[in-house]
Design an enzyme around this catalytic site. Structure first.
Site, PDB file in Angstrom:
ATOM      1  N   ASP A  61     -25.199  -0.936 -15.479  1.00 49.11           N
ATOM      2  CA  ASP A  61     -25.444  -0.805 -16.902  1.00 49.11           C
ATOM      3  C   ASP A  61     -25.383   0.666 -17.320  1.00 49.11           C
ATOM      4  O   ASP A  61     -26.155   1.487 -16.832  1.00 49.11           O
ATOM      5  CB  ASP A  61     -26.830  -1.389 -17.192  1.00 49.11           C
ATOM      6  CG  ASP A  61     -27.086  -1.507 -18.671  1.00 49.11           C
ATOM      7  OD1 ASP A  61     -26.158  -1.929 -19.391  1.00 49.11           O
ATOM      8  OD2 ASP A  61     -28.187  -1.167 -19.112  1.00 49.11           O
TER       9      ASP A  61
ATOM     10  N   ASP B 216     -28.769  -7.770 -22.519  1.00 46.76           N
ATOM     11  CA  ASP B 216     -27.508  -7.464 -23.209  1.00 46.76           C
ATOM     12  C   ASP B 216     -26.917  -8.729 -23.823  1.00 46.76           C
ATOM     13  O   ASP B 216     -26.453  -8.718 -24.964  1.00 46.76           O
ATOM     14  CB  ASP B 216     -26.465  -6.894 -22.225  1.00 46.76           C
ATOM     15  CG  ASP B 216     -26.719  -5.432 -21.878  1.00 46.76           C
ATOM     16  OD1 ASP B 216     -27.767  -4.903 -22.306  1.00 46.76           O
ATOM     17  OD2 ASP B 216     -25.879  -4.830 -21.193  1.00 46.76           O
TER      18      ASP B 216
ATOM     19  N   THR C 259     -22.548   0.317 -23.986  1.00 40.65           N
ATOM     20  CA  THR C 259     -23.019   1.677 -23.739  1.00 40.65           C
ATOM     21  C   THR C 259     -22.017   2.473 -22.900  1.00 40.65           C
ATOM     22  O   THR C 259     -21.813   3.659 -23.134  1.00 40.65           O
ATOM     23  CB  THR C 259     -24.390   1.677 -23.041  1.00 40.65           C
ATOM     24  OG1 THR C 259     -24.311   0.919 -21.839  1.00 40.65           O
ATOM     25  CG2 THR C 259     -25.441   1.058 -23.936  1.00 40.65           C
ATOM     26  N   THR C 260     -21.393   1.809 -21.927  1.00 40.92           N
ATOM     27  CA  THR C 260     -20.398   2.511 -21.114  1.00 40.92           C
ATOM     28  C   THR C 260     -19.189   2.851 -21.980  1.00 40.92           C
ATOM     29  O   THR C 260     -18.669   3.970 -21.942  1.00 40.92           O
ATOM     30  CB  THR C 260     -19.961   1.637 -19.927  1.00 40.92           C
ATOM     31  OG1 THR C 260     -21.119   1.091 -19.314  1.00 40.92           O
ATOM     32  CG2 THR C 260     -19.200   2.442 -18.904  1.00 40.92           C
TER      33      THR C 260
END
Ligand code: ADP
Ligand code: MG
Length: 516
Positions: free
Chosen positions: A59, A384, A92-93
């Site tokens: 994550d 998520d 987020t990545t």
């Protein structure tokens, strides 16, 4: 004339291109740190903190937060991921990789003498083109349970669900969100996730209600109460004297007994008052005196001590109880109601389920994982997934995933770039190149030749719709919609916005003054 010093002795100052370079390098390093984790075939990272605690995760935001980043510009990128996590819960990545690549391209532009302000202008123009194109990409399919389950599954791929449980988990996530949705308004906070190691992910279940990992303080208390009047006490249940730690001056055995009798009477009184108010179940966030517990047992009040504050808060909001700061303040208006409060044994653990609360239709995903690490990663993945389903319902629907959307957006920017004045056009084109890095990384992480994959992907999207779809081991060019790889519009929009904002903020800085 003597020079004027405006900074302290120890302050370090870096200016101009040196300042930009140092910031950009730091930002790129952050993006590189998470790049290999992108997508279903992304690798995991093992993070070990100073005390030896281990986190294994894929994550983006978890990695960046655990990394203990020091450089101020790098911290801005970590903030991008954190904002993304707070606002939409996924991507987020993607956001960090995009921001890092916007910085990398900006450096090239600055090297060829494009002014930072021009870079900022071009990036903003490109972002606006991308945002416009994004809204046209949203599928106009109905957001039914099947489609939402695909959205949930997309966000979970590569995150500890590889044991064949992914589809079931996706269905549970959709059921949980549906439970707390009024049309397209989702009360996301009413879905809680509780992890319990000791069984495989497939044993994960959806519980209608909230739960706490506690059982009543005494064996002789009820373990299954229906139509329960619930009190929540956010204080210890003890005598006034011991809570104030008053010392007694005892000079005789008679005096000692009198003192103990007085305490006893006080505790008995509390139990009686709770019983008179009709309380069947008491959740206490602190300890409960053992004599008090005995009196509570006499009154048939199931009493739970040392309940986690977050659990107590959830129980209070589900049952409509108001947490009491003192047992003497008991008031019928502050009591809640649950259709059932029941203890169940899971392996070595007792869990108490509070179901059918009066105020909120809360649900809990009881996440199982074979070990603590597996369960923790699953908890993040399910968090998520709950977020993406909620924002897909709540926001503006979904777009094709697997790099398809990024390729189409990059294309739209290249098409619109000639309309942008002067050198800002170059910056807009650089923005498109930065977007390309996302599908390219997906291809790289699946072991494909990334240059070929990108060329093919562009060609395929001229005539149709394609992404780098990964099914198990290998990646192939395929239609993400048919393959069920879908991301919420809101996740892509936030990533575009926050990555652009962070990158332009870093580019604008040309003077770093650091106190020592
Ligand atoms: P992020 O932190 O940005 O969400 P992830 O590692 O979760 O990063 O990867 C998200 C990307 O992976 C999205 O672009 C999504 O469309 C893509 N993706 C998810 N599942 C698949 C799949 N089966 N095939 C190809 N791409 C996928
Ligand atoms: Mg994700």
């Amino acid at each position: 004339m003597s020079p004027v010093f405006i900074l302290g002795n120890d302050a370090r100052r870096t200016r101009g291109r040196d300042a930009q370079s140092s910031n950009i390098t730091a930002g790129k390093a952050v993006a590189d740190a998470v790049r290999t984790t992108l997508g279903p075939r992304g690798m995991d990272k093992m993070l070990v903190d100073a005390t030896g605690n281990v986190v294994v995760t894929n994550d983006g935001v978890t990695i960046l937060e655990e990394m203990d980043v020091e450089h101020p510009a790098a911290k801005m990128l970590v903030d991008v991921a954190r904002t993304q996590e707070d606002e939409v819960g996924d991507g987020t990545t993607t956001a960090a990789v995009l921001a890092g690549n916007l910085l990398a391209r900006a450096e090239e532009l600055l090297d060829s003498d494009v002014h930072p302000t021009t870079v900022v202008e071009g990036y903003a123009a490109a972002r606006d083109i991308a945002l416009d194109a994004l809204s046209t990409l949203a599928l106009d399919a109905e957001l039914d349970d099947d489609l939402l389950a695909r959205v949930a599954a997309t966000s979970m791929t590569g995150k500890g669900t590889g044991d064949g449980s992914a589809d079931r988990l996706a269905d549970l996530v959709v059921a949980a969100v549906r439970h707390v949705a009024d049309g397209d308004r989702v009360r996301r906070d009413d879905v809680r996730v509780h992890t319990l190691a000791g069984a495989s992910a497939g044993a994960t279940e959806l519980v209608e209600g909230v739960l706490t990992e506690k059982s009543p303080v005494r064996e002789d208390m009820p373990r299954d109460v229906s139509d329960a009047t619930v009190a929540v006490l956010d204080a210890k249940l003890d005598t006034r004297e011991t809570s104030a730690s008053v010392e007694y001056n005892i000079t005789s055995a008679g005096q000692l007994n009198a003192a103990l009798d007085a305490e006893d009477a006080e505790l008995r009184e509390y139990a009686r008052r709770l019983a008179d108010a009709g309380v069947d179940v008491l959740f206490c966030t602190k300890k409960v005196d053992s004599r008090a517990a005995a009196y509570l047992a006499d009154e048939d009040i199931a009493t739970f001590a040392n309940v986690k504050t977050s659990d107590a808060t959830a129980i209070a909001s589900a049952t409509g109880a108001v947490a009491l700061g003192d047992v003497r303040d008991i008031d019928p208006d502050d009591l809640g109601y649950a259709a059932s409060v029941r203890v169940e044994t899971y392996g070595d653990d007792d869990l108490t389920f509070v179901e059918g609360g009066r105020d909120a239709e809360s649900v809990t995903l009881l996440v199982r994982g074979s070990t603590e690490h597996v369960a923790a990663e699953l908890e993040r993945a399910l968090g998520d997934a709950l977020d993406v389903v909620a924002v897909a319902l709540d926001g503006d629907g979904v777009v094709p995933g697997a790099g398809c959307t990024e390729i189409v957006l990059a294309d739209a920017i290249r098409e619109g770039a000639p309309g942008i004045d002067g050198r800002a056009q170059l910056a807009a084109e650089a923005f498109a190149d930065a977007l390309d890095v996302l599908p390219r990384t997906l291809a790289e992480n699946t072991g494909m030749d990334s240059i070929d994959a990108l060329v093919d992907l562009r060609a395929a999207n001229e005539t149709g719709r394609a992404g780098i779809v990964t099914d198990g081991e290998t990646g192939t060019l395929a239609d993400p919609v048919e393959a069920g790889v879908l991301d919420p519009v809101a996740v892509k929009r936030d990533a575009l916005e926050s990555a652009t904002e962070a990158a332009t903020m870093v580019v604008r800085i040309d003077d770093i003054i650091a106190a020592n």
